[in-house]
Structure formats: C-alpha cells, structure tokens
Design a protein around this motif. Sequence first.
Motif, PDB file in Angstrom:
ATOM      1  N   VAL A  43      39.377  37.582  44.161  1.00 27.87           N
ATOM      2  CA  VAL A  43      39.731  36.483  45.061  1.00 27.87           C
ATOM      3  C   VAL A  43      39.050  35.192  44.610  1.00 27.87           C
ATOM      4  O   VAL A  43      39.676  34.129  44.547  1.00 27.87           O
ATOM      5  CB  VAL A  43      39.334  36.829  46.519  1.00 27.87           C
ATOM      6  CG1 VAL A  43      39.555  35.621  47.428  1.00 27.87           C
ATOM      7  CG2 VAL A  43      40.142  38.021  47.018  1.00 27.87           C
ATOM      8  N   ALA A  44      37.763  35.269  44.280  1.00 38.26           N
ATOM      9  CA  ALA A  44      37.023  34.073  43.859  1.00 38.26           C
ATOM     10  C   ALA A  44      37.609  33.489  42.575  1.00 38.26           C
ATOM     11  O   ALA A  44      37.811  32.273  42.462  1.00 38.26           O
ATOM     12  CB  ALA A  44      35.555  34.415  43.666  1.00 38.26           C
ATOM     13  N   LYS A  45      37.902  34.356  41.603  1.00 35.94           N
ATOM     14  CA  LYS A  45      38.453  33.872  40.336  1.00 35.94           C
ATOM     15  C   LYS A  45      39.845  33.299  40.520  1.00 35.94           C
ATOM     16  O   LYS A  45      40.225  32.321  39.843  1.00 35.94           O
ATOM     17  CB  LYS A  45      38.464  35.005  39.317  1.00 35.94           C
ATOM     18  CG  LYS A  45      37.074  35.420  38.849  1.00 35.94           C
ATOM     19  CD  LYS A  45      37.132  36.557  37.843  1.00 35.94           C
ATOM     20  CE  LYS A  45      35.732  36.955  37.378  1.00 35.94           C
ATOM     21  NZ  LYS A  45      35.771  38.063  36.402  1.00 35.94           N
ATOM     22  N   ALA A  46      40.613  33.880  41.426  1.00 37.44           N
ATOM     23  CA  ALA A  46      41.956  33.357  41.694  1.00 37.44           C
ATOM     24  C   ALA A  46      41.873  31.938  42.257  1.00 37.44           C
ATOM     25  O   ALA A  46      42.636  31.048  41.857  1.00 37.44           O
ATOM     26  CB  ALA A  46      42.700  34.273  42.664  1.00 37.44           C
TER      27      ALA A  46
ATOM     28  N   GLY B 129      42.437  34.714  36.540  1.00 30.81           N
ATOM     29  CA  GLY B 129      42.291  35.008  37.973  1.00 30.81           C
ATOM     30  C   GLY B 129      43.623  35.123  38.666  1.00 30.81           C
ATOM     31  O   GLY B 129      43.781  35.876  39.638  1.00 30.81           O
ATOM     32  N   CYS B 130      44.607  34.371  38.179  1.00 34.23           N
ATOM     33  CA  CYS B 130      46.011  34.520  38.566  1.00 34.23           C
ATOM     34  C   CYS B 130      46.775  34.755  37.271  1.00 34.23           C
ATOM     35  O   CYS B 130      46.966  33.810  36.488  1.00 34.23           O
ATOM     36  CB  CYS B 130      46.518  33.274  39.280  1.00 34.23           C
ATOM     37  SG  CYS B 130      45.834  33.045  40.933  1.00 34.23           S
ATOM     38  N   PRO B 131      47.199  35.982  36.993  1.00 35.49           N
ATOM     39  CA  PRO B 131      47.735  36.317  35.676  1.00 35.49           C
ATOM     40  C   PRO B 131      49.174  35.878  35.428  1.00 35.49           C
ATOM     41  O   PRO B 131      49.806  36.345  34.485  1.00 35.49           O
ATOM     42  CB  PRO B 131      47.610  37.849  35.639  1.00 35.49           C
ATOM     43  CG  PRO B 131      47.687  38.259  37.063  1.00 35.49           C
ATOM     44  CD  PRO B 131      47.057  37.164  37.864  1.00 35.49           C
ATOM     45  N   ASP B 132      49.713  35.006  36.295  1.00 33.29           N
ATOM     46  CA  ASP B 132      51.023  34.427  36.052  1.00 33.29           C
ATOM     47  C   ASP B 132      50.900  32.908  36.172  1.00 33.29           C
ATOM     48  O   ASP B 132      49.822  32.385  36.454  1.00 33.29           O
ATOM     49  CB  ASP B 132      52.072  34.984  37.021  1.00 33.29           C
ATOM     50  CG  ASP B 132      51.654  34.818  38.485  1.00 33.29           C
ATOM     51  OD1 ASP B 132      50.438  34.689  38.746  1.00 33.29           O
ATOM     52  OD2 ASP B 132      52.524  34.808  39.368  1.00 33.29           O
TER      53      ASP B 132
ATOM     54  N   ALA C  63      44.851  44.416  42.619  1.00 36.08           N
ATOM     55  CA  ALA C  63      44.419  44.317  41.224  1.00 36.08           C
ATOM     56  C   ALA C  63      42.910  44.498  41.110  1.00 36.08           C
ATOM     57  O   ALA C  63      42.417  45.147  40.178  1.00 36.08           O
ATOM     58  CB  ALA C  63      44.833  42.961  40.649  1.00 36.08           C
ATOM     59  N   GLN C  64      42.175  43.940  42.064  1.00 40.22           N
ATOM     60  CA  GLN C  64      40.725  44.067  42.042  1.00 40.22           C
ATOM     61  C   GLN C  64      40.297  45.506  42.299  1.00 40.22           C
ATOM     62  O   GLN C  64      39.337  45.999  41.693  1.00 40.22           O
ATOM     63  CB  GLN C  64      40.114  43.131  43.081  1.00 40.22           C
ATOM     64  CG  GLN C  64      38.595  43.025  43.005  1.00 40.22           C
ATOM     65  CD  GLN C  64      38.043  41.968  43.940  1.00 40.22           C
ATOM     66  OE1 GLN C  64      38.796  41.310  44.657  1.00 40.22           O
ATOM     67  NE2 GLN C  64      36.732  41.801  43.940  1.00 40.22           N
TER      68      GLN C  64
ATOM     69  N   GLN D 211      48.276  33.461  50.103  1.00 39.94           N
ATOM     70  CA  GLN D 211      49.560  34.159  50.190  1.00 39.94           C
ATOM     71  C   GLN D 211      49.607  35.372  49.268  1.00 39.94           C
ATOM     72  O   GLN D 211      50.359  36.309  49.516  1.00 39.94           O
ATOM     73  CB  GLN D 211      50.688  33.185  49.836  1.00 39.94           C
ATOM     74  CG  GLN D 211      50.823  32.014  50.819  1.00 39.94           C
ATOM     75  CD  GLN D 211      51.794  30.964  50.335  1.00 39.94           C
ATOM     76  OE1 GLN D 211      51.855  30.664  49.139  1.00 39.94           O
ATOM     77  NE2 GLN D 211      52.557  30.381  51.250  1.00 39.94           N
ATOM     78  N   ALA D 212      48.813  35.323  48.189  1.00 38.96           N
ATOM     79  CA  ALA D 212      48.814  36.415  47.219  1.00 38.96           C
ATOM     80  C   ALA D 212      47.659  37.386  47.436  1.00 38.96           C
ATOM     81  O   ALA D 212      47.349  38.187  46.550  1.00 38.96           O
ATOM     82  CB  ALA D 212      48.747  35.834  45.807  1.00 38.96           C
ATOM     83  N   HIS D 213      47.035  37.336  48.594  1.00 42.15           N
ATOM     84  CA  HIS D 213      45.822  38.129  48.837  1.00 42.15           C
ATOM     85  C   HIS D 213      46.064  39.630  48.626  1.00 42.15           C
ATOM     86  O   HIS D 213      45.205  40.325  48.053  1.00 42.15           O
ATOM     87  CB  HIS D 213      45.312  37.878  50.255  1.00 42.15           C
ATOM     88  CG  HIS D 213      44.019  38.570  50.550  1.00 42.15           C
ATOM     89  ND1 HIS D 213      42.807  38.092  50.087  1.00 42.15           N
ATOM     90  CD2 HIS D 213      43.735  39.722  51.220  1.00 42.15           C
ATOM     91  CE1 HIS D 213      41.842  38.911  50.470  1.00 42.15           C
ATOM     92  NE2 HIS D 213      42.382  39.905  51.169  1.00 42.15           N
TER      93      HIS D 213
END
Length: 374
Positions: free
Chosen positions: A92-95, A58-61, A81-82, A73-75
Amino acid sequence: MLTQLALTGLIVALLPLSVVWGSKDPDKYRKLAWVTVFLTFDLIMFGAFTRLTDSGLGCPDWPGCYGHANPLQAHEHISAAQAAMPGGPVSVAKAWIEMVHRYFAMAVGVLIISMIIIAVRGWLKSRRQDQRFSPRLPALLLAFVCLQGAFGAWTVTLKLQPVIVTIHLLLGMGLLGLLTWQAARQSIHPPVSAAATSLRLPAAICLAVLATQLALGGWVSTNYAALACMDFPLCHGSAMPDMDFANGFSLWRQLGKTAGGEYLPFPALTAIHWTHRCFAGVVLLAVGWTAHKALRVPGLQRTGRWLLAALALQLLTGISTVFLEWPLALAVMHNGGAALLLLLLVMLNFKAGIPAQAASQTASATHRVGQPAA
C-alpha cells in the motif's frame, strides 16, 4: 479512470497555479516558468525517493494502479499482491509513493500547457515581435514531458529495465535544464562583464561532463550498485578492484541479470560504482575550475559561489552515503545535489552568453538605423 487521473493532475497543479496568479509579481509568465522549475526539481527528488524505496513497481501497470485512478480504489488488488509476496515490490505504501510521483508528473504537464497558452497569447498580441513569448521552446517542453511520460510507462511495463530507468532519469534532468533556460529567458539579469564570453566554452564543456556523470549515476542507482564499494577512497581495499565491465555496462538486459539471463556478478556492480566514482573527480576538477573562474567575472560571482557550494554538498553526500551505508535521506539529497548542479550550470551557460546577445542586438539595431528609408 483516465478522466479521474486527468482531474487529479489538474487538482495537484492548482496549488502552484494559484501561487502564480496570487503573487504580487506583475510578470505572471516569468513566475509560472520559475514555479514550474521548482516543481520539476521536486519531482526529480521525489522520483529518487520512489526509486530508492523500491516503489517503482508499487503499481505494476500504467497509468493507473490495477486499472484504477488511485490506490484506495485498488486496495483489494494491492492487498492480494502483498499477501502473495510479503516484502515484494507491491504494498500500500509503495503504491501511494508511485502514484503520487505520477500525479506530480501530470501536474508539471499541466503547468507546461499553461505556459504554452500564455506564450501563444503574448506572441499573437505582440504580432510575433516579442521573442520572450515565442512558443517554440514551450512546445518543445511539452513534447519533452510527453516523451518522459512514455519512458515512465516503459519503466513499469518493462519491469525496471536499467537502461529504460536511466533514460527516464536523464530525460527528467533534461526537462529541468530546458525549463531553467526558459525561466532564465524571462528574467532580468544584472549586467554581466564582457569577460563572461571567455567562459562560454568551459561552461558548455562542464554541462557535457555533468550529463555524462548523471548517466553514470543513474546507471549506479538503477542497478542498485551504490554499496558495491563500502570503503573510500579505495574500493575493497584496492585502487583497482576486481571489475567486470562487459556485464556491468551491457545496456539491454533485465534488472539484476546479464544479457544472457544469468545473475549479474558482483564485480559488474563494482565496475559500475567505480566508474561513477572516478568520473566524479573529472566533474570536481572541471566544474570547480570553471566556478573559480566565474568568481572573477562581474555578474557571474553569485553563480560561481553557488556552484562551489553545490559541489561541496555533492562530494559530502556522496562520501557519506558510502560510509553510512546508503541512508535514504542522504541518497535522495545526492540526487537533488546533481539536479542543483545541472540547474546552476544551465544558468552559468545562459549568463555567459548575455554579453554576446547584447552585442548582437546592438549590431542589429545599428544596422537597422543605418538602412535608408523605404
């Protein structure tokens, strides 16, 4: 970003810390140990939820989310990406699911550091005489949680490579086991019959058997092989379905691929699932027999009853997962049941050693009394 992440982990840890220091329990060290066990158990459950909702990327880093401390902040990056890959691993939910999992992991680290601080103070205050404040195990716990964090990072950077994700899961279970042992050391236990020593070897064997099953279960989960067999007790209507063990248990490969880079064949997934299912019978027999024996030992009956209940729950959720086609709640409960079995077996191993510890302490005290004065 790192400062913001550290502050977030500290804020999350403030709630369990306030529970510890606000409790009426005079032994805050023991309370902290058990609260850390509880939070780690919750972390394992939420980690299962993260994995089963396909939120691991969900956040690939790592450690942040697109270089930021939280998904708000990363919206912009997440939305882009979505939009580029609807239904993909980033949303957003997975992040949020992924980052909340990381926040909880940082909070566990804060609690362990607090444990070390209390242990060192108590150890020095007792002039290194009070063994319950020995900082060796808390220091090992801190090293363990750092190693767990490293594998968490590799889980993301190596794109959910199955062997890395499985090791990450096993390290989480190992951390829970060590924390349970640490908490058990701080607790007052009812008298245990000398007959408990006869269960020391069976309890240790059960722990090793469960560890093997945890590894197999993690391999099923990380390869998404839970639905490779849709019937029970047979698989595809056969006691020995078509299986590909070579590709299924090839460890160093990408998710969904063989070691040669081709798509993983379905018989490989069947082999993974079937092995886990068959070894569950070994766990059922070994742990069930040991729990039954524990019911006859004064001081171990309660742990034996809990073990039998946890076994029944694990069997029920495992079978229901197949018949109901892997509903999320049941799959998470199945992971939680495995963690509960581990916790209970660690407690059984600890309690089975209490009579031997008491005998050793008595012998040591007798030896000191018998020594001539200097």
